[in-house]
Design a protein around this motif. Structure first.
Motif, PDB file in Angstrom:
ATOM      1  N   SER A   1       0.853  -1.186   0.000  1.00  0.00           N
ATOM      2  CA  SER A   1       0.000   0.000   0.000  1.00  0.00           C
ATOM      3  C   SER A   1       0.883   1.229   0.000  1.00  0.00           C
ATOM      4  CB  SER A   1      -0.870  -0.008   1.256  1.00  0.00           C
ATOM      5  OG  SER A   1      -1.552   1.221   1.375  1.00  0.00           O
ATOM      6  N   GLN A   2       0.378   2.328  -0.545  1.00  0.00           N
ATOM      7  CA  GLN A   2       1.141   3.584  -0.525  1.00  0.00           C
ATOM      8  C   GLN A   2       0.410   4.650   0.293  1.00  0.00           C
ATOM      9  OE1 GLN A   2       1.823   4.138  -4.845  1.00  0.00           O
ATOM     10  NE2 GLN A   2       3.992   3.992  -4.406  1.00  0.00           N
TER      11      GLN A   2
ATOM     12  N   TYR B   1      -2.963  -3.415  -8.198  1.00  0.00           N
ATOM     13  CA  TYR B   1      -3.337  -3.504  -6.782  1.00  0.00           C
ATOM     14  C   TYR B   1      -3.208  -2.149  -6.086  1.00  0.00           C
ATOM     15  CZ  TYR B   1      -4.007  -5.730  -2.260  1.00  0.00           C
ATOM     16  OH  TYR B   1      -4.529  -6.091  -1.059  1.00  0.00           O
ATOM     17  N   TYR B   2      -2.179  -1.384  -6.462  1.00  0.00           N
ATOM     18  CA  TYR B   2      -1.970  -0.060  -5.854  1.00  0.00           C
ATOM     19  C   TYR B   2      -1.227   0.815  -6.860  1.00  0.00           C
ATOM     20  CZ  TYR B   2       2.825  -1.642  -4.496  1.00  0.00           C
ATOM     21  OH  TYR B   2       4.120  -2.104  -4.489  1.00  0.00           O
ATOM     22  N   PRO B   3      -1.077   2.134  -6.588  1.00  0.00           N
ATOM     23  CA  PRO B   3      -0.578   3.031  -7.651  1.00  0.00           C
ATOM     24  C   PRO B   3       0.801   2.698  -8.204  1.00  0.00           C
ATOM     25  CG  PRO B   3      -1.572   4.304  -5.880  1.00  0.00           C
ATOM     26  CD  PRO B   3      -1.512   2.900  -5.403  1.00  0.00           C
TER      27      PRO B   3
ATOM     28  N   SER C   1       2.253  -5.825  -9.036  1.00  0.00           N
ATOM     29  CA  SER C   1       1.056  -5.031  -8.739  1.00  0.00           C
ATOM     30  C   SER C   1      -0.088  -5.393  -9.688  1.00  0.00           C
ATOM     31  CB  SER C   1       1.394  -3.548  -8.862  1.00  0.00           C
ATOM     32  OG  SER C   1       0.295  -2.752  -8.540  1.00  0.00           O
ATOM     33  N   PHE C   2       0.254  -5.883 -10.895  1.00  0.00           N
ATOM     34  CA  PHE C   2      -0.774  -6.193 -11.891  1.00  0.00           C
ATOM     35  C   PHE C   2      -1.653  -7.352 -11.416  1.00  0.00           C
ATOM     36  CE2 PHE C   2      -2.053  -8.836 -15.544  1.00  0.00           C
ATOM     37  CZ  PHE C   2      -2.970  -7.965 -16.112  1.00  0.00           C
ATOM     38  N   VAL C   3      -2.976  -7.196 -11.579  1.00  0.00           N
ATOM     39  CA  VAL C   3      -3.900  -8.243 -11.133  1.00  0.00           C
ATOM     40  C   VAL C   3      -4.590  -8.893 -12.330  1.00  0.00           C
ATOM     41  CG1 VAL C   3      -5.966  -8.735  -9.753  1.00  0.00           C
ATOM     42  CG2 VAL C   3      -4.263  -7.109  -8.912  1.00  0.00           C
TER      43      VAL C   3
ATOM     44  N   MET D   1      -6.905  -0.610  -7.578  1.00  0.00           N
ATOM     45  CA  MET D   1      -7.727  -1.144  -6.494  1.00  0.00           C
ATOM     46  C   MET D   1      -7.660  -0.262  -5.258  1.00  0.00           C
ATOM     47  SD  MET D   1      -7.312  -5.166  -6.580  1.00  0.00           S
ATOM     48  CE  MET D   1      -7.783  -6.102  -7.988  1.00  0.00           C
ATOM     49  N   SER D   2      -6.499   0.364  -5.038  1.00  0.00           N
ATOM     50  CA  SER D   2      -6.421   1.285  -3.896  1.00  0.00           C
ATOM     51  C   SER D   2      -5.589   2.486  -4.295  1.00  0.00           C
ATOM     52  CB  SER D   2      -5.808   0.588  -2.683  1.00  0.00           C
ATOM     53  OG  SER D   2      -4.419   0.476  -2.847  1.00  0.00           O
TER      54      SER D   2
END
Length: 804
Positions: free
Chosen positions: A623-624, A762-764, A774-776, A800-801
């Motif tokens: 998460s960032q 998943y996140y920036p 990060s790729f989903v 996603m976030s």
């Protein structure tokens, strides 16, 4: 400064030398006060000039601001509570007691958090209420293209000094922070502190002695050898210039070259020291010997190295450092590339008309690839080191293939240039798609047949008419100095997004330079008291663990794939909650002196003080988000699974972002569909239908697949009525997308025309980390009035976030 980059090492000895030099060279006066003022002014700029030579471009403004803040702090002209707010922003863990945001239609909650916290500072009481009083005025200020120069609403225009205006800009428009910082430096130190001196190799040589190594700190795409050879010729040292590129087996030769150079008065240039780190301790000893012996007056030792933490600090401290960086901007890059092309090269091709047009297109292509990185995540997922040799090889291929074939071999050229040559650097599939999109635009039949073929949506970038080499250089010199985002196929918002990220990096870097012990923090609190208060607040917001055993027993009769995923998620979250709780208890004991503060606890302490999430807590999922937003987000994540575990019924709408491993959940949905229809899971893929109704109307789960909510669209807007992509509104960097039906289908055909395959991350941070991509999933969205290539260049993706 060593915390920012391992090559930024400065010694007290060199500072004393600089100080003595300032005493000699500064303006003299019989009056003591005047003499001190002259000395201070001269020496401050001398320190700036000396240090800037060894800093990368991106850190020069930061260094000026740090100098400016320290000078103001020491003279008592900087209010530390305001400066701390400037660095940290407003941290709100609990929004329950907070005044409601009166401008929800245009003001994001994260900016409102900043305003409610800003209201607590002495000079800002009442700023919260002014948003109720003047919502239109604040909206006009917020949407202004240069808010730092616009008038503030109400009484705030006259009651704020420059620093206080900066706090308001920092709270509402972080993309404009760099412009404020620049103006702040100019008004407090002078304009010369934002205009770094251009590297002049001759003056560097004059400043050096036989005992000081001269070190080039390298960055990708630049080689200082040619400019060094030029300097050697100007200084009459061309015959005594000896260069060696370090690597395996080169150490004995390098040692001999230095020893010969010391006696004979040669210039010795050892390139790429980072490739011979094992030999660096020996080089360190040789440099130490220079300090005690008397080398020949003409001797100079030149070194070049990429930044590396293992490069000897003592050499960096003893030497003079210079950074080498490629020029920035499309114009500067194209100018440089055309400078590399010689007249014989330009006229050698037997099909000059084709060659000149495509050579220009290739130059533009190369410059676009290099400069696109300024858009950060909206540019490339991973930053690649495209360099001049890629361009030179491609230019050779272009000339050869045009000579060889009567018809232009488009496919071969595009494959060799974008697929093999430049594509050899590219490791991300979505980046490769972008590369292909660009080459298809620039290398096509229309580029040859259409006069003044446009290379972007802007009129100013086109392939000029045939002419000599000089005419192309002349055309390039007329291009704008600042690159508009549209030249890259980007939206103007892309500039705002990268400026916000740059501002965040500026704050993080300045925070890392702050002293780790402060007698009194904000509002008279010590660091320890502040951390105790924040950690107690975080602990009170951390949700209870979910009953794993009870849930497992309840679900034991139904071992469906979704239930397996639920149990795995509960395990991961419970283990995270245990880590958080135990580390916060230990931290409180450590602060009170009941246990020893370990390095882990020290790290948690510093992170909580800076309102960042400690790395130890980020193991469950990346998460960032800053600490306050992350804590709230964790509560919502756990709540989704606690409710599911309690009812033993999956939710109707799945919040995909709440899963630590969303790919595991999506695979479980496919498995459930395969079992239900008695088919092989390998034959299934996804169909995506974006909902056109409100979530309140989705009461029952779909017959097949799942409803997924809570995704955000970056780099585009969403037209709910027509269910397709549209341009984002100004300043709208992300927009929520309605709930999407993920429907498993058998033997799906390829994406239909008018669809954009949109990567979901998943996140920036789109590249992810080495252990966790990060790729989903790729989600097909209707591309609307524009072709999918338009959105590829925009860098449009689902997240996603967010990082707020």
């Amino acid at each position: 400064m060593g915390r920012i980059d391992p090559m930024y090492q400065f010694s007290l000895d060199s500072y004393i030398d600089l100080f003595n030099l300032s005493i000699q060279k500064s303006h003299r006066s019989a009056k003591l006060e005047e003499r001190i003022r002259y000395l201070n002014e001269y020496h401050t700029y001398a320190v700036y000039r000396y240090t800037c030579r060894g800093l990368f471009e991106r850190h020069k403004l930061l260094f000026s601001f740090q100098m400016c803040a320290k000078i103001l702090e020491m003279s008592g002209n900087l209010k530390m509570d305001e400066y701390n707010f400037f660095l940290r922003g407003g941290v709100v863990l609990d929004r329950e007691g907070q005044m409601d945001n009166p401008c929800t239609s245009w003001l994001a909650d994260v900016y409102w958090d900043n305003i409610t916290e800003l209201d607590k500072l002495t000079n800002f009481h009442g700023i919260m209420n002014s948003f109720e009083q003047y919502p239109r005025d604040w909206n006009l200020w917020y949407t202004n293209s240069k808010p730092e120069k616009a008038m503030l609403p109400g009484e705030w225009e006259n009651s704020c000094n420059q620093m206080q205006r900066m706090l308001i800009v920092r709270s509402l428009r972080p993309d404009r922070v760099a412009f404020c910082v620049t103006a702040f430096i100019v008004s407090n130190l002078g304009s010369q502190f934002i205009e770094p001196p251009v590297l002049n190799m001759k003056s560097v040589l004059d400043d050096s002695t036989t005992k000081t190594p001269l070190i080039f700190v390298l960055s990708p795409g630049v080689d200082p050898t040619s400019s060094l050879l030029q300097l050697a010729e100007q200084s009459g040292m061309a015959q005594r210039f000896h260069a060696l590129s370090l690597g395996q087996g080169q150490a004995p030769i390098a040692t001999r070259m230095i020893k010969d150079g010391v006696h004979q008065g040669n210039w010795v240039f050892l390139a790429n020291c980072h490739l011979s780190l094992s030999w660096m301790p020996q080089l360190d000893k040789l440099v130490e010997q220079l300090q005690v012996e008397e080398p020949h007056q003409s001797f100079r030792l030149w070194l070049s190295s990429s930044p590396h933490p293992e490069f000897p600090i003592s050499i960096l401290q003893a030497g003079i450092k210079m950074t080498t960086e490629p020029p920035s901007g499309l114009k500067a890059n194209m100018k440089r590339l055309f400078h590399l092309i010689t007249e014989p090269q330009f006229t050698r091709c037997t099909k000059p008309s084709k060659y000149k047009k495509l050579l220009f297109a290739l130059c533009f292509f190369h410059s676009i690839l290099l400069e696109r990185k300024k858009f950060l995540q909206l540019g490339w997922n991973i930053i690649y080191g495209f360099n001049d040799s890629d361009f030179e090889v491609s230019e050779n291929l272009l000339s050869l293939y045009l000579d060889e074939y009567e018809e232009t071999p488009w496919d071969a050229l595009k494959y060799l240039i974008a697929g093999v040559n430049y594509g050899g650097h590219v490791t991300d599939d979505w980046d490769r798609r972008l590369l292909t999109t660009y080459i298809n635009d620039y290398f096509c039949e229309q580029a040859l047949t259409t006069p003044f073929y446009r290379l972007s949506v802007l009129d100013m970038y086109y392939i000029p008419k045939d002419g000599n080499l000089g005419s192309y250089k002349e055309y390039i010199s007329l291009l704008p100095g600042m690159d508009p985002p549209e030249a890259f196929g980007q939206h103007p918002n892309a500039d705002v997004a990268s400026q916000i990220t740059e501002a965040r990096t500026l704050f993080e870097t300045l925070l890392s330079l702050q002293p780790q012990t402060m007698p009194q923090g904000v509002a008279g609190q010590s660091r320890e008291d502040k951390v105790l208060e924040l950690s107690a607040d975080v602990r009170s917001k951390i949700p209870e663990e979910i009953d794993y055993e009870g849930t497992r027993k309840m679900l034991s009769t139904d071992p469906s794939p979704l239930n397996v995923v639920l149990l795995q998620e509960i395990q991961r979250y419970n283990s995270l909650l245990q880590i958080i709780n135990s580390s916060l208890v230990e931290l409180a004991k450590g602060i009170q002196g009941l246990v020893v503060m370990s390095t882990d606890l020290e790290e948690i302490f510093n992170c909580i003080f800076d309102a960042r999430v400690p790395p130890m807590w980020e193991r469950a999922y990346p998460s960032q988000k800053p600490l306050a937003a992350w804590t709230r987000d964790l509560g919502q994540r756990v709540e989704q699974f606690a409710r599911w575990a309690k009812t033993a019924h999956p939710p109707v709408l799945f919040w995909l972002s709440g899963f630590t491993f969303p790919t595991g959940f999506l695979t479980a949905v496919l498995q459930a569909a395969a079992r239900m229809n008695n088919i092989s899971v390998d034959t299934l893929s996804w169909e995506f239908i974006v909902s056109t109704v409100d979530d309140n109307n989705l009461v029952y789960p779909p017959k097949e697949g799942v409803w997924v909510r809570g995704l955000f669209l970056e780099g585009a807007g969403w037209d709910k009525k027509n269910s397709c992509l549209v341009e984002a509104e100004p300043m709208q960097l992300v927009c929520p997308i309605p709930t999407i039906h993920f429907k498993p289908v058998e033997n799906k055909k390829k994406s239909a025309k008018g669809m954009y395959s949109c990567p979901c991350y998943y996140y920036p941070n789109r590249a992810g980390t080495s252990g966790r991509p990060s790729f989903v999933i790729g989600i097909d969205l209707r591309s609307g009035a524009t072709p999918s290539d338009h959105w590829i260049k925009r860098g449009t993706a689902l997240l996603m976030s967010l990082d707020t």
